[in-house]
Motif scaffolding. Structure first.
Motif, PDB file in Angstrom:
ATOM      1  N   LYS A  70       8.910   4.585  -9.382  1.00 40.36           N
ATOM      2  CA  LYS A  70      10.258   4.109  -9.677  1.00 40.36           C
ATOM      3  C   LYS A  70      11.313   4.991  -9.011  1.00 40.36           C
ATOM      4  CE  LYS A  70      13.205   2.755 -13.579  1.00 40.36           C
ATOM      5  NZ  LYS A  70      13.313   2.676 -15.060  1.00 40.36           N
ATOM      6  N   GLN A  71      11.022   6.292  -8.876  1.00 46.42           N
ATOM      7  CA  GLN A  71      12.010   7.231  -8.358  1.00 46.42           C
ATOM      8  C   GLN A  71      11.800   7.610  -6.894  1.00 46.42           C
ATOM      9  OE1 GLN A  71      12.991  10.572 -11.041  1.00 46.42           O
ATOM     10  NE2 GLN A  71      11.675   9.631 -12.554  1.00 46.42           N
ATOM     11  N   TYR A  72      10.552   7.498  -6.411  1.00 45.73           N
ATOM     12  CA  TYR A  72      10.245   7.995  -5.071  1.00 45.73           C
ATOM     13  C   TYR A  72       9.404   6.985  -4.295  1.00 45.73           C
ATOM     14  CZ  TYR A  72      11.397  12.271  -7.617  1.00 45.73           C
ATOM     15  OH  TYR A  72      12.014  13.206  -8.418  1.00 45.73           O
ATOM     16  N   ASN A  73       9.498   7.059  -2.970  1.00 50.86           N
ATOM     17  CA  ASN A  73       8.655   6.234  -2.104  1.00 50.86           C
ATOM     18  C   ASN A  73       7.413   6.984  -1.631  1.00 50.86           C
ATOM     19  OD1 ASN A  73      10.244   3.969  -2.215  1.00 50.86           O
ATOM     20  ND2 ASN A  73      11.476   4.545  -0.448  1.00 50.86           N
ATOM     21  N   THR A  74       7.197   8.182  -2.153  1.00 49.67           N
ATOM     22  CA  THR A  74       6.058   9.001  -1.762  1.00 49.67           C
ATOM     23  C   THR A  74       4.742   8.277  -2.052  1.00 49.67           C
ATOM     24  OG1 THR A  74       7.362  10.916  -2.453  1.00 49.67           O
ATOM     25  CG2 THR A  74       5.023  11.294  -1.996  1.00 49.67           C
ATOM     26  N   PRO A  75       3.829   8.206  -1.080  1.00 46.04           N
ATOM     27  CA  PRO A  75       2.522   7.581  -1.331  1.00 46.04           C
ATOM     28  C   PRO A  75       1.771   8.284  -2.466  1.00 46.04           C
ATOM     29  CG  PRO A  75       2.859   7.933   1.013  1.00 46.04           C
ATOM     30  CD  PRO A  75       3.969   8.642   0.323  1.00 46.04           C
ATOM     31  N   ILE A  76       0.988   7.499  -3.230  1.00 47.93           N
ATOM     32  CA  ILE A  76       0.246   8.029  -4.372  1.00 47.93           C
ATOM     33  C   ILE A  76      -1.228   7.677  -4.226  1.00 47.93           C
ATOM     34  CG2 ILE A  76      -0.041   7.990  -6.883  1.00 47.93           C
ATOM     35  CD1 ILE A  76       2.905   7.022  -7.038  1.00 47.93           C
ATOM     36  N   LEU A  77      -2.078   8.699  -4.297  1.00 45.06           N
ATOM     37  CA  LEU A  77      -3.521   8.511  -4.323  1.00 45.06           C
ATOM     38  C   LEU A  77      -4.021   8.892  -5.706  1.00 45.06           C
ATOM     39  CD1 LEU A  77      -6.423   8.174  -3.204  1.00 45.06           C
ATOM     40  CD2 LEU A  77      -6.259  10.510  -2.329  1.00 45.06           C
ATOM     41  N   ILE A  78      -4.614   7.942  -6.434  1.00 43.29           N
ATOM     42  CA  ILE A  78      -5.191   8.222  -7.745  1.00 43.29           C
ATOM     43  C   ILE A  78      -6.578   8.818  -7.560  1.00 43.29           C
ATOM     44  CG2 ILE A  78      -5.891   7.256  -9.961  1.00 43.29           C
ATOM     45  CD1 ILE A  78      -2.884   7.152  -9.487  1.00 43.29           C
ATOM     46  N   LEU A  79      -6.814   9.940  -8.246  1.00 45.43           N
ATOM     47  CA  LEU A  79      -8.118  10.609  -8.209  1.00 45.43           C
ATOM     48  C   LEU A  79      -8.552  10.770  -9.656  1.00 45.43           C
ATOM     49  CD1 LEU A  79     -10.047  11.850  -6.100  1.00 45.43           C
ATOM     50  CD2 LEU A  79      -8.928  14.046  -6.495  1.00 45.43           C
ATOM     51  N   SER A  80      -9.439   9.865 -10.127  1.00 41.09           N
ATOM     52  CA  SER A  80      -9.708   9.793 -11.558  1.00 41.09           C
ATOM     53  C   SER A  80     -11.173   9.489 -11.862  1.00 41.09           C
ATOM     54  CB  SER A  80      -8.828   8.704 -12.190  1.00 41.09           C
ATOM     55  OG  SER A  80      -9.152   8.524 -13.552  1.00 41.09           O
ATOM     56  N   ALA A  81     -11.611   9.933 -13.046  1.00 40.97           N
ATOM     57  CA  ALA A  81     -12.965   9.612 -13.517  1.00 40.97           C
ATOM     58  C   ALA A  81     -13.028   8.212 -14.115  1.00 40.97           C
ATOM     59  CB  ALA A  81     -13.417  10.640 -14.550  1.00 40.97           C
ATOM     60  N   LYS A  82     -11.873   7.586 -14.337  1.00 38.67           N
ATOM     61  CA  LYS A  82     -11.835   6.236 -14.892  1.00 38.67           C
ATOM     62  C   LYS A  82     -12.278   5.238 -13.820  1.00 38.67           C
ATOM     63  CE  LYS A  82      -8.116   7.220 -18.199  1.00 38.67           C
ATOM     64  NZ  LYS A  82      -6.768   6.836 -18.698  1.00 38.67           N
ATOM     65  N   GLU A  83     -13.345   4.509 -14.115  1.00 42.87           N
ATOM     66  CA  GLU A  83     -13.946   3.638 -13.104  1.00 42.87           C
ATOM     67  C   GLU A  83     -13.661   2.159 -13.301  1.00 42.87           C
ATOM     68  OE1 GLU A  83     -18.082   4.568 -13.382  1.00 42.87           O
ATOM     69  OE2 GLU A  83     -17.914   6.317 -12.071  1.00 42.87           O
ATOM     70  N   SER A  84     -13.059   1.780 -14.426  1.00 40.48           N
ATOM     71  CA  SER A  84     -12.920   0.360 -14.736  1.00 40.48           C
ATOM     72  C   SER A  84     -11.959  -0.333 -13.782  1.00 40.48           C
ATOM     73  CB  SER A  84     -12.431   0.170 -16.177  1.00 40.48           C
ATOM     74  OG  SER A  84     -11.058   0.479 -16.286  1.00 40.48           O
ATOM     75  N   ALA A  85     -12.242  -1.596 -13.540  1.00 38.18           N
ATOM     76  CA  ALA A  85     -11.369  -2.401 -12.679  1.00 38.18           C
ATOM     77  C   ALA A  85      -9.975  -2.513 -13.272  1.00 38.18           C
ATOM     78  CB  ALA A  85     -11.982  -3.785 -12.475  1.00 38.18           C
ATOM     79  N   THR A  86      -9.912  -2.523 -14.610  1.00 38.49           N
ATOM     80  CA  THR A  86      -8.613  -2.635 -15.288  1.00 38.49           C
ATOM     81  C   THR A  86      -7.711  -1.463 -14.945  1.00 38.49           C
ATOM     82  OG1 THR A  86      -9.609  -3.823 -17.141  1.00 38.49           O
ATOM     83  CG2 THR A  86      -7.459  -2.806 -17.517  1.00 38.49           C
ATOM     84  N   ASN A  87      -8.269  -0.242 -14.987  1.00 34.87           N
ATOM     85  CA  ASN A  87      -7.488   0.945 -14.633  1.00 34.87           C
ATOM     86  C   ASN A  87      -7.014   0.886 -13.189  1.00 34.87           C
ATOM     87  OD1 ASN A  87      -9.627   2.576 -16.798  1.00 34.87           O
ATOM     88  ND2 ASN A  87      -7.423   2.878 -16.982  1.00 34.87           N
ATOM     89  N   LYS A  88      -7.912   0.461 -12.311  1.00 34.67           N
ATOM     90  CA  LYS A  88      -7.566   0.410 -10.890  1.00 34.67           C
ATOM     91  C   LYS A  88      -6.462  -0.610 -10.626  1.00 34.67           C
ATOM     92  CE  LYS A  88     -12.167   1.850  -9.337  1.00 34.67           C
ATOM     93  NZ  LYS A  88     -13.376   1.490  -8.577  1.00 34.67           N
ATOM     94  N   VAL A  89      -6.617  -1.801 -11.201  1.00 33.05           N
ATOM     95  CA  VAL A  89      -5.617  -2.854 -10.998  1.00 33.05           C
ATOM     96  C   VAL A  89      -4.261  -2.414 -11.547  1.00 33.05           C
ATOM     97  CG1 VAL A  89      -4.929  -5.178 -11.684  1.00 33.05           C
ATOM     98  CG2 VAL A  89      -7.271  -4.749 -10.942  1.00 33.05           C
ATOM     99  N   LEU A  90      -4.279  -1.787 -12.731  1.00 31.73           N
ATOM    100  CA  LEU A  90      -3.030  -1.339 -13.349  1.00 31.73           C
ATOM    101  C   LEU A  90      -2.320  -0.317 -12.467  1.00 31.73           C
ATOM    102  CD1 LEU A  90      -1.330  -1.710 -15.918  1.00 31.73           C
ATOM    103  CD2 LEU A  90      -2.547   0.233 -16.908  1.00 31.73           C
ATOM    104  N   CYS A  91      -3.081   0.624 -11.925  1.00 31.53           N
ATOM    105  CA  CYS A  91      -2.477   1.648 -11.062  1.00 31.53           C
ATOM    106  C   CYS A  91      -1.898   1.033  -9.792  1.00 31.53           C
ATOM    107  CB  CYS A  91      -3.514   2.715 -10.715  1.00 31.53           C
ATOM    108  SG  CYS A  91      -3.875   3.844 -12.080  1.00 31.53           S
ATOM    109  N   PHE A  92      -2.606   0.082  -9.212  1.00 36.98           N
ATOM    110  CA  PHE A  92      -2.074  -0.583  -8.021  1.00 36.98           C
ATOM    111  C   PHE A  92      -0.806  -1.364  -8.357  1.00 36.98           C
ATOM    112  CE2 PHE A  92      -6.496  -0.211  -6.193  1.00 36.98           C
ATOM    113  CZ  PHE A  92      -6.127   0.634  -5.167  1.00 36.98           C
ATOM    114  N   GLU A  93      -0.783  -1.988  -9.535  1.00 38.63           N
ATOM    115  CA  GLU A  93       0.420  -2.711  -9.950  1.00 38.63           C
ATOM    116  C   GLU A  93       1.585  -1.758 -10.173  1.00 38.63           C
ATOM    117  OE1 GLU A  93      -0.626  -4.993 -13.376  1.00 38.63           O
ATOM    118  OE2 GLU A  93      -1.502  -6.631 -12.211  1.00 38.63           O
ATOM    119  N   TYR A  94       1.278  -0.527 -10.606  1.00 38.35           N
ATOM    120  CA  TYR A  94       2.317   0.478 -10.850  1.00 38.35           C
ATOM    121  C   TYR A  94       2.759   1.200  -9.574  1.00 38.35           C
ATOM    122  CZ  TYR A  94       1.889   0.104 -15.949  1.00 38.35           C
ATOM    123  OH  TYR A  94       1.908  -0.338 -17.255  1.00 38.35           O
ATOM    124  N   GLY A  95       2.097   0.899  -8.448  1.00 34.05           N
ATOM    125  CA  GLY A  95       2.572   1.450  -7.187  1.00 34.05           C
ATOM    126  C   GLY A  95       1.657   2.409  -6.468  1.00 34.05           C
TER     127      GLY A  95
END
Length: 231
Positions: A70-95
């Protein structure tokens, strides 16, 4: 200039590993073990990439991803132990720009980071030509001579107005907080002293470069945050 990467993860071993990997690739690496501290670091410096863990102790990682985008255009790479498709889709929707699950292969992490840099960070290739000129809309900024032209006519600027314009152009596309601008151009210890001065300098700059200073097309005000120059 090295690309600066912010890594936010409460796992010290992961932080140390990622820091070693990225330094081997000649990146500058800043680390944080908490989400709120990471947000403060983002306010104080410009970053080419944020690597973000979701399992943080102080703030929900998905919500932090949303706040950063919301505040920055900086690229974001998620590095997480959460493997579910739901988590991945949510993060992509959040940017988020990419998502890699733990445990990961070192070579894959580095490859993904480089891919993001190529795709999202054209500024790493430098906007400035051999003559020290940066072209933006109808402005030409010459960093060798420290002068500015608009439609081939020179604009009379104070040194601080020039520094402010150059800072905006070099950070175009980013929403820059007032605190961040003041700290980087005036210094950390003069935040409150120069708070009003920043607004005055922006007002004077608009008078010089905008066709209609009351409806600016170059330097946009982001209500409650600061300023932004469109990429």
């Amino acid at each position: 200039m090295k690309c600066r990467i912010l890594v936010i993860d409460d796992d010290i071993e992961i932080l140390d590993l990622v820091k070693i990997l990225l330094k081997m690739e000649d990146f500058e690496v800043i680390t944080s073990t908490s989400g709120l501290q990471g947000l403060e670091l983002l306010k104080n410096n410009s970053y080419s990439l944020v690597i973000l863990d979701l399992g943080l102790p102080d703030i929900d990682g998905e919500q932090l991803c949303k706040l950063i985008r919301k505040q920055y255009n900086t690229p974001i790479l998620i590095l997480s132990a959460k493997e579910s498709a739901t988590n991945k889709v949510l993060c992509f929707e959040y940017g988020a720009d990419d998502y890699l699950t733990k445990p990961f292969e070192n070579i894959e992490l580095v490859a993904r980071i480089k891919a993001i840099m190529r795709r999202c960070c054209p500024e790493t290739e430098k906007d400035e030509n051999e003559d020290g000129e940066i072209h933006y809309k109808d402005l030409v900024i010459n960093t060798h001579e420290r002068n500015v032209q608009k439609n081939s006519k020179y604009i009379d600027m104070t040194p601080k107005e020039y520094d402010l314009l150059l800072y905006f152009i070099r950070n175009k596309g980013q929403t820059l907080s007032r605190d961040k601008i003041i700290k980087e151009l005036w210094g950390k210890d003069v935040l409150y002293k120069f708070s009003r001065s920043l607004d005055v300098h922006v007002q004077h700059l608009r008078q010089k470069i905008e066709d209609n200073p009351k409806n600016p097309s170059f330097i946009k005000t982001v209500s409650g945050v600061g300023y932004k120059v469109e990429s």
